[in-house]
Design a protein around this motif. Structure first.
Motif, PDB file in Angstrom:
ATOM      1  N   PHE A  95       0.867  -1.288  -0.148  1.00 12.86           N
ATOM      2  CA  PHE A  95       0.083  -0.014   0.127  1.00 12.86           C
ATOM      3  C   PHE A  95       0.862   1.280   0.102  1.00 12.86           C
ATOM      4  CE2 PHE A  95      -2.396  -3.446   1.609  1.00 12.86           C
ATOM      5  CZ  PHE A  95      -3.766  -3.393   0.997  1.00 12.86           C
ATOM      6  N   ARG A  96       0.741   1.924  -1.047  1.00 19.09           N
ATOM      7  CA  ARG A  96       1.860   3.137  -1.276  1.00 19.09           C
ATOM      8  C   ARG A  96       1.191   4.400  -0.800  1.00 19.09           C
ATOM      9  NH1 ARG A  96       4.754   3.079  -7.062  1.00 19.09           N
ATOM     10  NH2 ARG A  96       5.694   1.451  -5.943  1.00 19.09           N
ATOM     11  N   VAL A  97       1.872   4.910   0.219  1.00 18.78           N
ATOM     12  CA  VAL A  97       1.411   6.454   0.719  1.00 18.78           C
ATOM     13  C   VAL A  97       2.055   7.337  -0.007  1.00 18.78           C
ATOM     14  CG1 VAL A  97       1.278   7.819   2.764  1.00 18.78           C
ATOM     15  CG2 VAL A  97       0.990   5.479   2.915  1.00 18.78           C
ATOM     16  N   PRO A  98       1.589   8.281  -0.937  1.00 18.31           N
ATOM     17  CA  PRO A  98       2.460   9.097  -1.938  1.00 18.31           C
ATOM     18  C   PRO A  98       2.838  10.229  -1.295  1.00 18.31           C
ATOM     19  CG  PRO A  98      -0.028   9.072  -2.481  1.00 18.31           C
ATOM     20  CD  PRO A  98       0.101   8.300  -1.149  1.00 18.31           C
ATOM     21  N   HIS A  99       2.178  10.971  -0.420  1.00 15.04           N
ATOM     22  CA  HIS A  99       2.352  11.965   0.224  1.00 15.04           C
ATOM     23  C   HIS A  99       1.924  12.304   1.681  1.00 15.04           C
ATOM     24  CE1 HIS A  99      -1.878  13.050   0.105  1.00 15.04           C
ATOM     25  NE2 HIS A  99      -1.878  12.598  -1.091  1.00 15.04           N
ATOM     26  N   GLY A 100       2.275  13.407   2.322  1.00 17.73           N
ATOM     27  CA  GLY A 100       1.728  13.740   3.681  1.00 17.73           C
ATOM     28  C   GLY A 100       0.326  14.222   3.822  1.00 17.73           C
ATOM     29  N   CYS A 101       0.172  15.240   4.574  1.00 20.92           N
ATOM     30  CA  CYS A 101      -0.958  15.744   5.141  1.00 20.92           C
ATOM     31  C   CYS A 101      -0.793  17.439   4.872  1.00 20.92           C
ATOM     32  CB  CYS A 101      -1.531  15.541   6.640  1.00 20.92           C
ATOM     33  SG  CYS A 101      -1.611  13.727   6.826  1.00 20.92           S
ATOM     34  N   ASP A 102      -1.198  17.864   3.851  1.00 19.35           N
ATOM     35  CA  ASP A 102      -0.937  19.346   3.678  1.00 19.35           C
ATOM     36  C   ASP A 102       0.499  19.913   3.953  1.00 19.35           C
ATOM     37  OD1 ASP A 102      -3.886  19.751   3.251  1.00 19.35           O
ATOM     38  OD2 ASP A 102      -4.136  19.909   5.582  1.00 19.35           O
ATOM     39  N   GLY A 103       1.483  18.839   3.283  1.00 14.82           N
ATOM     40  CA  GLY A 103       2.929  19.049   3.059  1.00 14.82           C
ATOM     41  C   GLY A 103       3.542  18.704   4.639  1.00 14.82           C
ATOM     42  N   ASN A 104       2.925  18.040   5.350  1.00  5.42           N
ATOM     43  CA  ASN A 104       3.520  17.473   6.678  1.00  5.42           C
ATOM     44  C   ASN A 104       3.774  16.158   6.426  1.00  5.42           C
ATOM     45  OD1 ASN A 104       3.072  19.781   8.633  1.00  5.42           O
ATOM     46  ND2 ASN A 104       1.112  19.707   7.657  1.00  5.42           N
ATOM     47  N   ALA A 105       4.943  15.650   7.253  1.00  8.54           N
ATOM     48  CA  ALA A 105       5.533  14.155   7.141  1.00  8.54           C
ATOM     49  C   ALA A 105       4.367  13.217   7.493  1.00  8.54           C
ATOM     50  CB  ALA A 105       6.651  14.153   7.939  1.00  8.54           C
ATOM     51  N   THR A 106       4.610  12.171   7.351  1.00 10.96           N
ATOM     52  CA  THR A 106       3.660  10.995   7.655  1.00 10.96           C
ATOM     53  C   THR A 106       4.217  10.183   8.918  1.00 10.96           C
ATOM     54  OG1 THR A 106       2.452  10.723   5.647  1.00 10.96           O
ATOM     55  CG2 THR A 106       2.346   8.951   7.210  1.00 10.96           C
ATOM     56  N   ASP A 107       3.919   9.889  10.081  1.00  8.49           N
ATOM     57  CA  ASP A 107       4.209   9.284  11.134  1.00  8.49           C
ATOM     58  C   ASP A 107       3.776   8.187  11.492  1.00  8.49           C
ATOM     59  OD1 ASP A 107       2.320  10.284  12.347  1.00  8.49           O
ATOM     60  OD2 ASP A 107       3.582  11.397  14.064  1.00  8.49           O
ATOM     61  N   LEU A 108       2.317   7.645  11.057  1.00 10.32           N
ATOM     62  CA  LEU A 108       1.765   6.370  11.354  1.00 10.32           C
ATOM     63  C   LEU A 108       0.834   6.247  10.150  1.00 10.32           C
ATOM     64  CD1 LEU A 108      -0.051   5.546  14.624  1.00 10.32           C
ATOM     65  CD2 LEU A 108      -1.325   5.692  12.536  1.00 10.32           C
ATOM     66  N   VAL A 109       0.638   4.954   9.895  1.00  9.59           N
ATOM     67  CA  VAL A 109      -0.095   4.148   8.686  1.00  9.59           C
ATOM     68  C   VAL A 109      -0.808   3.220   9.601  1.00  9.59           C
ATOM     69  CG1 VAL A 109      -0.201   3.222   6.683  1.00  9.59           C
ATOM     70  CG2 VAL A 109       1.279   5.238   7.091  1.00  9.59           C
ATOM     71  N   ILE A 110      -2.339   2.974   9.326  1.00  9.69           N
ATOM     72  CA  ILE A 110      -3.085   1.648   9.454  1.00  9.69           C
ATOM     73  C   ILE A 110      -3.593   1.148   8.446  1.00  9.69           C
ATOM     74  CG2 ILE A 110      -4.890   0.816  11.079  1.00  9.69           C
ATOM     75  CD1 ILE A 110      -4.344   3.256  12.891  1.00  9.69           C
ATOM     76  N   VAL A 111      -3.597  -0.001   8.076  1.00  3.08           N
ATOM     77  CA  VAL A 111      -4.157  -0.659   7.246  1.00  3.08           C
ATOM     78  C   VAL A 111      -5.127  -1.657   7.837  1.00  3.08           C
ATOM     79  CG1 VAL A 111      -4.075  -2.374   5.276  1.00  3.08           C
ATOM     80  CG2 VAL A 111      -2.267  -0.427   5.540  1.00  3.08           C
ATOM     81  N   GLU A 112      -6.353  -1.468   7.478  1.00  4.57           N
ATOM     82  CA  GLU A 112      -7.544  -2.292   7.934  1.00  4.57           C
ATOM     83  C   GLU A 112      -7.676  -3.674   7.074  1.00  4.57           C
ATOM     84  OE1 GLU A 112     -12.099  -1.203   8.493  1.00  4.57           O
ATOM     85  OE2 GLU A 112     -11.080  -0.287  10.224  1.00  4.57           O
ATOM     86  N   ILE A 113      -7.776  -4.541   7.849  1.00  5.01           N
ATOM     87  CA  ILE A 113      -7.848  -5.838   7.029  1.00  5.01           C
ATOM     88  C   ILE A 113      -9.312  -6.118   6.578  1.00  5.01           C
ATOM     89  CG2 ILE A 113      -7.130  -8.476   6.770  1.00  5.01           C
ATOM     90  CD1 ILE A 113      -4.940  -6.267   7.182  1.00  5.01           C
ATOM     91  N   PRO A 114      -9.869  -6.399   5.404  1.00  2.97           N
ATOM     92  CA  PRO A 114     -11.042  -6.645   4.942  1.00  2.97           C
ATOM     93  C   PRO A 114     -11.576  -7.965   5.671  1.00  2.97           C
ATOM     94  CG  PRO A 114      -9.912  -5.877   3.044  1.00  2.97           C
ATOM     95  CD  PRO A 114      -8.890  -6.305   3.952  1.00  2.97           C
ATOM     96  N   LYS A 115     -12.786  -8.222   5.787  1.00  2.00           N
ATOM     97  CA  LYS A 115     -13.497  -9.466   6.013  1.00  2.00           C
ATOM     98  C   LYS A 115     -13.084 -10.478   5.254  1.00  2.00           C
ATOM     99  CE  LYS A 115     -17.956 -11.515   7.284  1.00  2.00           C
ATOM    100  NZ  LYS A 115     -19.368 -11.227   7.397  1.00  2.00           N
ATOM    101  N   ASN A 116     -12.793 -11.635   5.573  1.00  2.00           N
ATOM    102  CA  ASN A 116     -12.584 -13.275   4.870  1.00  2.00           C
ATOM    103  C   ASN A 116     -11.232 -12.840   4.225  1.00  2.00           C
ATOM    104  OD1 ASN A 116     -15.169 -13.863   5.444  1.00  2.00           O
ATOM    105  ND2 ASN A 116     -15.924 -12.876   3.771  1.00  2.00           N
ATOM    106  N   VAL A 117     -10.405 -12.035   4.528  1.00  2.00           N
ATOM    107  CA  VAL A 117      -8.850 -11.947   4.171  1.00  2.00           C
ATOM    108  C   VAL A 117      -8.300 -12.656   5.302  1.00  2.00           C
ATOM    109  CG1 VAL A 117      -6.693 -10.648   3.616  1.00  2.00           C
ATOM    110  CG2 VAL A 117      -8.991  -9.843   2.587  1.00  2.00           C
ATOM    111  N   THR A 118      -7.528 -13.563   4.940  1.00  2.00           N
ATOM    112  CA  THR A 118      -6.812 -14.459   6.058  1.00  2.00           C
ATOM    113  C   THR A 118      -5.226 -14.716   5.883  1.00  2.00           C
ATOM    114  OG1 THR A 118      -7.258 -16.629   4.650  1.00  2.00           O
ATOM    115  CG2 THR A 118      -8.668 -15.854   6.441  1.00  2.00           C
ATOM    116  N   SER A 119      -4.414 -15.274   6.734  1.00  2.00           N
ATOM    117  CA  SER A 119      -3.117 -15.716   6.725  1.00  2.00           C
ATOM    118  C   SER A 119      -2.528 -14.432   6.589  1.00  2.00           C
ATOM    119  CB  SER A 119      -2.788 -16.759   5.571  1.00  2.00           C
ATOM    120  OG  SER A 119      -3.714 -17.705   6.065  1.00  2.00           O
ATOM    121  N   VAL A 120      -2.604 -13.432   7.299  1.00  2.00           N
ATOM    122  CA  VAL A 120      -2.018 -11.941   6.965  1.00  2.00           C
ATOM    123  C   VAL A 120      -0.606 -11.949   7.734  1.00  2.00           C
ATOM    124  CG1 VAL A 120      -2.357  -9.645   7.400  1.00  2.00           C
ATOM    125  CG2 VAL A 120      -4.317 -10.865   7.014  1.00  2.00           C
ATOM    126  N   LYS A 121       0.288 -11.339   6.865  1.00  2.00           N
ATOM    127  CA  LYS A 121       1.652 -11.274   7.487  1.00  2.00           C
ATOM    128  C   LYS A 121       2.215  -9.846   6.991  1.00  2.00           C
ATOM    129  CE  LYS A 121       3.334 -16.048   8.753  1.00  2.00           C
ATOM    130  NZ  LYS A 121       4.444 -16.766   8.172  1.00  2.00           N
TER     131      LYS A 121
END
Length: 213
Positions: free
Chosen positions: A42-68
């Protein structure tokens, strides 16, 4: 000089339009086979209004398994568990929890750079778009919530969620020609996709400059 100024303005406008096309979080690659094991970033292409990113959360969809998740240095990677609505009985016992999301924290991704946050998992038995909610926090306290789904007309009310297209069979290899049709037109179409809108914009602007000189 006037011609050069006009051509430069055209190039700038076209490149800005190109950058906006990819100004949201995307899955790369974004096509997988139903029921198969799959790896994407999952590619994060930019920050928030020019500010750097310090945290990213990816939510796992239902029925997606064996996540690593893949460890992304120097970010901290956390696997967040949630209760199962219906516990699963296995030969080794009862499973009551599943992975609800993955968090990458304590990083610092400047607005002018991008980063890929990778997962390996098993796709569900389905076909069609599989949407992923991605939450991006920045050092100024701002959030970009990439969670919006398209309406019936394909429009988004907010920041679009990332998407993986789940197919029944593996996608054809890029550049593969159909002998019955000669393959030339298909090869041209594939080449256009590979080079992308940004290259087309530059070539078009170059042609415009030559025409005006």
């Amino acid at each position: 000089m006037k011609f050069l100024a006009v051509a430069t303005a055209v190039v700038s406008t076209l490149l800005l339009a190109t950058s906006n096309v990819e100004a949201h979080v995307t899955a790369n690659p974004s096509v997988g086979v139903s029921g198969s094991y799959f790896q994407t970033s999952f590619r994060v292409p930019h920050g928030c209004d020019g500010n750097a990113t310090d945290l990213v959360i990816v939510e796992i969809p239902k029925n997606v398994t064996s996540v690593k998740p893949r460890a992304t240095y120097p970010w901290n990677t956390t696997i967040n568990m949630i209760p199962l609505a219906v516990p699963i009985t296995t030969p080794t016992g009862v499973v009551n929890t599943t992975i609800g999301s993955i968090t990458w924290s304590n990083g610092n991704l400047p607005d002018a750079m991008y980063e890929d946050f990778s997962l390996q998992f098993k796709l569900p038995q389905m076909t069609g778009p599989l949407y992923w909610s991605v939450y991006q926090h920045c050092v100024n306290g701002g959030w970009n919530n990439w969670t919006s789904l398209p309406d019936a007309k394909g429009a988004y009310a907010g920041s679009p969620a990332a998407m993986i297209n789940v197919t029944a069979t593996a996608p054809a290899a890029p550049g593969a020609a159909n002998p019955s049709t000669g393959g030339d037109s298909k090869s041209a179409a594939v080449a256009s996709q590979i080079f992308g809108l940004g290259r087309v914009a530059l070539v078009g602007a170059g042609a415009l400059m030559l025409a005006m000189l």
